[in-house]
Design an enzyme around this catalytic site. Sequence first.
Site, short mmCIF file in Angstrom:
data_model
loop_
_atom_site.label_atom_id
_atom_site.label_comp_id
_atom_site.label_asym_id
_atom_site.label_seq_id
_atom_site.Cartn_x
_atom_site.Cartn_y
_atom_site.Cartn_z
N ARG A 1 0.84 -1.21 0.00
CA ARG A 1 0.00 0.00 0.00
C ARG A 1 0.87 1.26 0.00
NH1 ARG A 1 -3.54 2.75 4.41
NH2 ARG A 1 -4.95 3.96 3.10
N HIS B 1 0.76 4.34 -2.65
CA HIS B 1 0.62 5.75 -2.27
C HIS B 1 1.81 6.56 -2.75
CE1 HIS B 1 -2.72 5.73 1.00
NE2 HIS B 1 -2.96 4.83 0.09
N ASN C 1 -2.80 8.96 4.57
CA ASN C 1 -1.67 8.18 5.07
C ASN C 1 -1.78 7.90 6.56
OD1 ASN C 1 0.36 9.35 7.03
ND2 ASN C 1 -0.33 11.07 5.83
N HIS D 1 -6.48 -5.72 -2.19
CA HIS D 1 -7.35 -5.73 -1.01
C HIS D 1 -7.72 -7.14 -0.59
CE1 HIS D 1 -8.69 -1.25 -1.57
NE2 HIS D 1 -7.43 -1.38 -1.20
C1 HEM Z 1 -8.55 1.77 -6.19
C2 HEM Z 1 -8.38 2.70 -5.27
C3 HEM Z 1 -8.03 2.37 -3.86
C4 HEM Z 1 -8.65 2.87 -2.77
C5 HEM Z 1 -9.78 3.87 -2.75
C6 HEM Z 1 -8.02 2.27 -1.62
C7 HEM Z 1 -8.36 2.56 -0.31
C8 HEM Z 1 -7.86 1.89 0.79
C9 HEM Z 1 -8.26 2.15 2.16
C10 HEM Z 1 -9.22 3.23 2.60
C11 HEM Z 1 -7.61 1.26 2.94
C12 HEM Z 1 -7.75 1.09 4.43
C13 HEM Z 1 -7.01 2.13 5.20
C14 HEM Z 1 -7.41 2.06 6.64
O1 HEM Z 1 -8.51 2.53 6.94
O2 HEM Z 1 -6.64 1.53 7.46
C15 HEM Z 1 -6.81 0.45 2.08
C16 HEM Z 1 -6.01 -0.56 2.51
C17 HEM Z 1 -5.16 -1.25 1.71
N1 HEM Z 1 -4.94 -1.01 0.37
FE1 HEM Z 1 -6.05 0.14 -0.84
N2 HEM Z 1 -7.05 1.42 -2.03
C18 HEM Z 1 -7.00 1.45 -3.39
C19 HEM Z 1 -6.11 0.78 -4.20
C20 HEM Z 1 -5.09 0.02 -3.72
C21 HEM Z 1 -3.97 -0.44 -4.49
C22 HEM Z 1 -3.72 -0.07 -5.95
C23 HEM Z 1 -3.20 -1.20 -3.67
C24 HEM Z 1 -1.91 -1.89 -3.97
C25 HEM Z 1 -1.54 -2.35 -5.14
C26 HEM Z 1 -3.85 -1.22 -2.39
C27 HEM Z 1 -3.43 -1.94 -1.31
C28 HEM Z 1 -3.99 -1.89 -0.05
C29 HEM Z 1 -3.62 -2.77 1.03
C30 HEM Z 1 -2.66 -3.93 0.95
C31 HEM Z 1 -4.33 -2.35 2.15
C32 HEM Z 1 -4.24 -2.92 3.58
C33 HEM Z 1 -3.18 -2.13 4.32
C34 HEM Z 1 -2.87 -2.66 5.70
O3 HEM Z 1 -3.26 -3.79 6.04
O4 HEM Z 1 -2.18 -1.93 6.43
N3 HEM Z 1 -4.97 -0.45 -2.44
N4 HEM Z 1 -6.97 0.85 0.79
C1 LIG Z 2 2.59 7.52 9.83
C2 LIG Z 2 2.36 8.97 9.77
O1 LIG Z 2 3.25 9.75 9.54
N1 LIG Z 2 1.10 9.36 9.96
C3 LIG Z 2 0.71 10.75 9.94
C4 LIG Z 2 -0.37 10.96 8.90
O2 LIG Z 2 -0.97 12.22 9.01
C5 LIG Z 2 -1.50 12.54 10.30
C6 LIG Z 2 -2.15 13.89 10.21
O3 LIG Z 2 -3.11 13.92 9.22
C7 LIG Z 2 -0.38 12.51 11.36
O4 LIG Z 2 -0.92 12.79 12.63
C8 LIG Z 2 0.26 11.13 11.36
O5 LIG Z 2 1.35 11.11 12.23
#
Ligand code: HEM
Ligand SMILES: CC(=O)N[C@H]1CO[C@H](CO)[C@@H](O)[C@@H]1O
Length: 326
Positions: free
Chosen positions: A61, A65, A93, A191
């Site tokens: 992820r 980003h 982030n 995902h």
């Molecule tokens: C299509 C648009 C995408 C959106 C809107 C999106 C949005 C998100 C959001 C909101 C989360 C959860 C963050 C949280 O609340 O902790 C997430 C997690 C994640 N995303 Fe996406 N994502 C997108 C595309 C992608 C892409 C292109 C990848 C990688 C190739 C990716 C890989 C991941 C992974 C692996 C997680 C889990 C992260 C973790 O376990 O810490 N996503 N994504």
């Molecule tokens: C990991 C990290 O740097 N997170 C930052 C993301 O942005 C928020 C503010 O929007 C910071 O509080 C976090 O430390």
Amino acid sequence: MGGIRVSGILVLCLLVVIGSTDAQLQLGFYTKKCPKAEKIVKNFVEEHIRNAPSLAAALIRMHFHDCFVRGCDASVLVNSTSSNQAEKDAPPNLTLRGFDFIDRIKSLVEAQCPGVVSCADVIALAARDSVVATGGPFWNVPTGRRDGVISRSSEALASIPSPFSNFTTLQTSFANQGLDLKDLVLLSGAHTIGVSHCTSFTNRLYNFTGKGDQDPDLNSQYAANLKAKKCKSLSDNTTIVEMDPGSHRSFDLSYYTLLLKRRGLFQSDSALTKSSTTYNYIKQLLQGSSQNFHAEFAKSMEKMGRVKVKTGSSGQIRKHCAVVNS
Ligand code: HEM
Ligand SMILES: CC(=O)N[C@H]1CO[C@H](CO)[C@@H](O)[C@@H]1O
Ligand SMILES: *[C@@H]1O[C@H](CO)[C@@H](O)[C@H](O)[C@H]1NC(C)=O
Ligand SMILES: *[C@@H]1O[C@H](CO)[C@@H](O)[C@H](O)[C@H]1NC(C)=O
Ligand SMILES: *[C@@H]1O[C@H](CO)[C@@H](O)[C@H](O)[C@H]1NC(C)=O
Ligand SMILES: *[C@@H]1O[C@H](CO)[C@@H](O)[C@H](O)[C@H]1NC(C)=O
């Protein structure tokens, strides 16, 4: 005269060709400059991922980003300063993890070959290696990326699609990076691993249109379950939920199966079923094997890893990933 002109043009063409091949990523870019670099990343990942397998999701992820803001140039790693709010401090982030892991790898490669290996390549390699080490797909990571010197919070907000995106917004956001609808479907397949905080989707459970309602595109049984067992209020910002419940550690097709059952967690996941083009890609993937998914995913990852990269003499090789060289 004509001859000179023609050969002049030839030389010019040759220079352009040389210039552009010079500015390409290549497999094994560090083979001569720092032969152990890629091995150092791989060894570190293999040694440490066992204790923290969830980092694989975090790192892939992070790579995403990074690539979506100013290209894959490690701008995501830069710390804010008194005069600049960096990408790291943008809302999307909030939930990125693994910065420390990247810093530790970077210090190992710096010890081996000071000033040679970019932070952008470390992210790209560590993301791939950690996914592979946890049983996911392999993809090629050509190297030679250089690090950017600019990181702006406002740009992260503008370029990284939010989980509330509809189909059109996602299509545009990916097109802005040179990625098409097939890439959108495949890369969203990441995902299949990892977790989300409730705040990325509680609007769908509690207040979808501002009338205390649910998103009709979310399976109502699944919604009820999430409300009862996981996200107990609209503002729960601490609980985390598996995005692919039951198989969030395995890089399989079940994310796509869930999408068709209206059990994709985000509006952005659900949106993939809304266009016939992306719906058909999903169907096709589900008709194929998981090896096929992995092979297709690999192509899109390699493509994402090339987005707007800095090569040759642009950018710099940061000494510390969190600070631009002075
Ligand atoms: C299509 C648009 C995408 C959106 C809107 C999106 C949005 C998100 C959001 C909101 C989360 C959860 C963050 C949280 O609340 O902790 C997430 C997690 C994640 N995303 Fe996406 N994502 C997108 C595309 C992608 C892409 C292109 C990848 C990688 C190739 C990716 C890989 C991941 C992974 C692996 C997680 C889990 C992260 C973790 O376990 O810490 N996503 N994504
Ligand atoms: C990991 C990290 O740097 N997170 C930052 C993301 O942005 C928020 C503010 O929007 C910071 O509080 C976090 O430390
Ligand atoms: C998609 O979302 C954007 C931004 O929120 C909005 O402007 C647009 O009208 C939406 N498109 C559709 C088809 O709902
Ligand atoms: C739901 O949204 C509406 C409109 O934005 C708002 O007035 C209301 O307070 C929200 N309800 C909850 C429970 O937050
Ligand atoms: C989470 O919510 C609590 C209470 O609503 C708030 O005080 C806190 O700042 C929030 N944390 C984050 C990271 O948004
Ligand atoms: C960057 O910020 C993090 C978190 O605030 C901090 O731990 C780290 O030491 C900083 N890195 C540098 C090189 O300043």
